[in-house]
Design a protein around this motif. Structure first.
Motif, PDB file in Angstrom:
ATOM      1  N   LYS A  19       0.816  -1.237   0.000  1.00 29.09           N
ATOM      2  CA  LYS A  19       0.000   0.000   0.000  1.00 29.09           C
ATOM      3  C   LYS A  19       0.843   1.277   0.000  1.00 29.09           C
ATOM      4  O   LYS A  19       0.336   2.354  -0.281  1.00 29.09           O
ATOM      5  CB  LYS A  19      -0.956   0.029   1.201  1.00 29.09           C
ATOM      6  N   ASP A  20       2.128   1.124   0.350  1.00 32.45           N
ATOM      7  CA  ASP A  20       2.977   2.325   0.328  1.00 32.45           C
ATOM      8  C   ASP A  20       3.586   2.549  -1.040  1.00 32.45           C
ATOM      9  O   ASP A  20       4.325   3.510  -1.243  1.00 32.45           O
ATOM     10  CB  ASP A  20       4.087   2.204   1.381  1.00 32.45           C
ATOM     11  N   LYS A  21       3.314   1.619  -1.961  1.00 32.59           N
ATOM     12  CA  LYS A  21       3.886   1.765  -3.300  1.00 32.59           C
ATOM     13  C   LYS A  21       2.816   1.665  -4.375  1.00 32.59           C
ATOM     14  O   LYS A  21       3.036   1.048  -5.423  1.00 32.59           O
ATOM     15  CB  LYS A  21       4.956   0.684  -3.524  1.00 32.59           C
ATOM     16  N   GLY A  43       1.322  12.114  -4.036  1.00 28.43           N
ATOM     17  CA  GLY A  43       2.427  11.234  -3.649  1.00 28.43           C
ATOM     18  C   GLY A  43       2.424   9.850  -4.279  1.00 28.43           C
ATOM     19  O   GLY A  43       3.125   8.956  -3.795  1.00 28.43           O
ATOM     20  N   PHE A  44       1.636   9.640  -5.333  1.00 28.66           N
ATOM     21  CA  PHE A  44       1.618   8.320  -5.979  1.00 28.66           C
ATOM     22  C   PHE A  44       2.595   8.260  -7.143  1.00 28.66           C
ATOM     23  O   PHE A  44       2.896   9.268  -7.779  1.00 28.66           O
ATOM     24  CB  PHE A  44       0.215   8.020  -6.531  1.00 28.66           C
ATOM     25  N   ARG A  45       3.022   7.045  -7.465  1.00 31.55           N
ATOM     26  CA  ARG A  45       3.718   6.812  -8.736  1.00 31.55           C
ATOM     27  C   ARG A  45       2.663   6.742  -9.834  1.00 31.55           C
ATOM     28  O   ARG A  45       1.502   6.445  -9.582  1.00 31.55           O
ATOM     29  CB  ARG A  45       4.476   5.475  -8.697  1.00 31.55           C
ATOM     30  N   ARG A 339      -6.970  15.034  -9.298  1.00 31.71           N
ATOM     31  CA  ARG A 339      -6.341  15.037  -7.975  1.00 31.71           C
ATOM     32  C   ARG A 339      -7.317  14.537  -6.900  1.00 31.71           C
ATOM     33  O   ARG A 339      -6.931  13.838  -5.963  1.00 31.71           O
ATOM     34  CB  ARG A 339      -5.871  16.460  -7.638  1.00 31.71           C
ATOM     35  N   ARG A 340      -8.595  14.875  -7.085  1.00 28.27           N
ATOM     36  CA  ARG A 340      -9.609  14.442  -6.112  1.00 28.27           C
ATOM     37  C   ARG A 340      -9.680  12.915  -6.076  1.00 28.27           C
ATOM     38  O   ARG A 340      -9.880  12.305  -5.016  1.00 28.27           O
ATOM     39  CB  ARG A 340     -10.949  15.074  -6.502  1.00 28.27           C
ATOM     40  N   ILE A 341      -9.525  12.291  -7.240  1.00 30.14           N
ATOM     41  CA  ILE A 341      -9.522  10.821  -7.308  1.00 30.14           C
ATOM     42  C   ILE A 341      -8.340  10.283  -6.482  1.00 30.14           C
ATOM     43  O   ILE A 341      -8.494   9.368  -5.663  1.00 30.14           O
ATOM     44  CB  ILE A 341      -9.420  10.337  -8.779  1.00 30.14           C
ATOM     45  N   ALA A 342      -7.177  10.900  -6.686  1.00 29.77           N
ATOM     46  CA  ALA A 342      -5.986  10.448  -5.944  1.00 29.77           C
ATOM     47  C   ALA A 342      -6.181  10.660  -4.439  1.00 29.77           C
ATOM     48  O   ALA A 342      -5.790   9.816  -3.624  1.00 29.77           O
ATOM     49  CB  ALA A 342      -4.755  11.203  -6.447  1.00 29.77           C
ATOM     50  N   LYS A 346      -6.065   7.856  -1.503  1.00 32.35           N
ATOM     51  CA  LYS A 346      -5.181   8.038  -0.344  1.00 32.35           C
ATOM     52  C   LYS A 346      -5.975   7.956   0.974  1.00 32.35           C
ATOM     53  O   LYS A 346      -5.560   7.298   1.926  1.00 32.35           O
ATOM     54  CB  LYS A 346      -4.526   9.422  -0.463  1.00 32.35           C
ATOM     55  N   TYR A 347      -7.138   8.595   0.985  1.00 33.03           N
ATOM     56  CA  TYR A 347      -7.989   8.587   2.179  1.00 33.03           C
ATOM     57  C   TYR A 347      -8.446   7.152   2.484  1.00 33.03           C
ATOM     58  O   TYR A 347      -8.380   6.695   3.624  1.00 33.03           O
ATOM     59  CB  TYR A 347      -9.207   9.493   1.940  1.00 33.03           C
TER      60      TYR A 347
END
Ligand code: AMP
Length: 359
Positions: A19-21, A43-45, A339-342, A346-347
């Motif tokens: 989950k951190d990658k 902060g995602f790849r 960005r809202r999707i990301a 993340k949430y």
């Protein structure tokens, strides 16, 4: 019949992810710039999937360029490359072109976690089911005309699955209809609604609790646009459509761009209610439409709102708002739909509920 990937299978893949990658991936087209830019900001790849599309244009927009590309021979090949993508902890973000290029059937079969609820596809891609959903939700749609002989007011004839509205035509009566119809294609006829068009971009979060609350989760209104459609939007410059028809010029509705708009403020409560109704009904019918969606509306001069279409994922009309919109700025400055999707991913990751926003 498509075989939808079972939820358990997707949940298992998510369980196995680091989950951190996580990597956010989409097809290199449509709204990919804001999806990659937004993912990176959170902060995602990022990974861009491409089938011979030119990717050099991303060099002109470095912040919207994915960290890596995956080049495939065809979109159906993705079905065979899911393990490789799962090894990169990929979450797919669908957009209109992604689903269209892959075909909804293949998209349903793809064994990778995708943002949103894939069960919406069958409700959206069949005009009768779409109408059943929206009308039973209490949304007003343009009247449907079953028998072309009954045309007594301007109507729009739409072909099923016509890309960008190609071939759609306006008819005022039966002779007009006969003149324009291509009987080899499946079509439907609906009342031509005279008014102004607004394409409203919403975001539904089933997991957040603060904001415009629904029976479950919250609804946001992020932005609105109007489509620039060729050639209908410029046709008036040549003269009356009636005259042009005689010369063989017919209006077409091919989207070529998008214009940012705001609606008069007194319409906002009504628009939020429409979004709310569409979501509440989707929760009953198929477990909810998750994430971004768009109601394509026409506002008449008595301020009634008719909805002629729903898009149940990010629409290209959100592209003018890479750095936010007059609406999303009141939720948080500088947030695009991408960005809202990301942020949602993340949430959900942080609250251990990824399976509630992915399918
Ligand atoms: P659609 O493929 O349903 O999104 O329709 C393509 C375009 O046709 C829309 O963007 C509108 O400009 C126009 N349109 C669709 N339905 C109607 C309608 N019932 N009345 C007037 N214009 C419509």
């Amino acid at each position: 019949m498509a075989v939808m990937v079972p939820r358990e299978r997707i949940n298992k893949i998510i369980e196995g992810y680091d989950k951190d990658k996580l990597t956010i991936a989409t097809v290199c087209s449509h709204s990919s710039l804001q999806i990659f830019d937004g993912a990176r900001k959170e902060g995602f790849r990022t990974l861009g999937i491409t089938v011979g599309q030119r990717t050099k244009f991303y060099d002109a927009f470095p912040l919207g360029k994915p960290d890596e590309f995956l080049v495939v021979d065809s979109y159906t090949q993705l079905l065979d490359r899911t393990e490789e993508l799962a090894a990169k902890n990929v979450i797919l973000v669908p957009h209109g072109s992604f689903v269209e290029y892959m075909t909804p059937k293949n998209f349903e079969e793809l064994a990778l976690p995708t943002f949103g609820n894939r069960r919406v596809l069958e409700w959206e891609s069949n005009r009768d089911m779409e109408r059943a959903w929206l009308e039973s939700a209490g949304l007003e749609m343009p009247r449907k005309i079953d028998d072309p002989k009954m045309i007594d007011k301007p109507v729009l004839v739409k072909y099923d699955g016509a890309k960008g509205g190609r071939g759609f035509f306006i008819a005022k009566d039966y002779p007009d209809f006969k003149l324009g119809i291509d009987q080899t294609q499946k079509f439907s006829i609906q009342e031509y609604v005279l008014g102004t068009r607004y394409y409203i971009h919403y975001f539904y979060s089933p997991v957040r609790t603060e904001g415009y609350k629904l029976s479950k989760g919250v609804l946001e209104m992020l932005s609105a646009d109007r489509r620039d459609e060729s050639n209908v939007d410029e046709m008036y410059k040549l003269g009356a459509q009636e005259e042009l028809k005689k010369l063989g010029y017919y209006p077409t509705f091919v989207v070529t761009g998008n214009i940012p708009v705001v609606v008069r403020e007194s319409l906002l409560p009504k628009l939020l209610e429409l979004g709310e109704k569409a979501i509440e009904r989707s929760l009953d019918l198929f477990g909810g439409m998750i994430g971004p969606f768009c109601l394509e509306c026409i506002v008449t001069d008595d301020l009634k709102i008719k909805v002629f279409e729903i898009s149940s994922r990010i629409v290209a009309g959100t592209n003018p708002f890479i750095s936010g919109s007059p609406y999303s700025d009141l939720l948080e400055p500088g947030v695009s739909t991408g960005r809202r999707i990301a942020q949602e991913i993340k949430y959900a990751k942080g609250h251990n509920v990824l399976n509630e926003v992915l399918s």
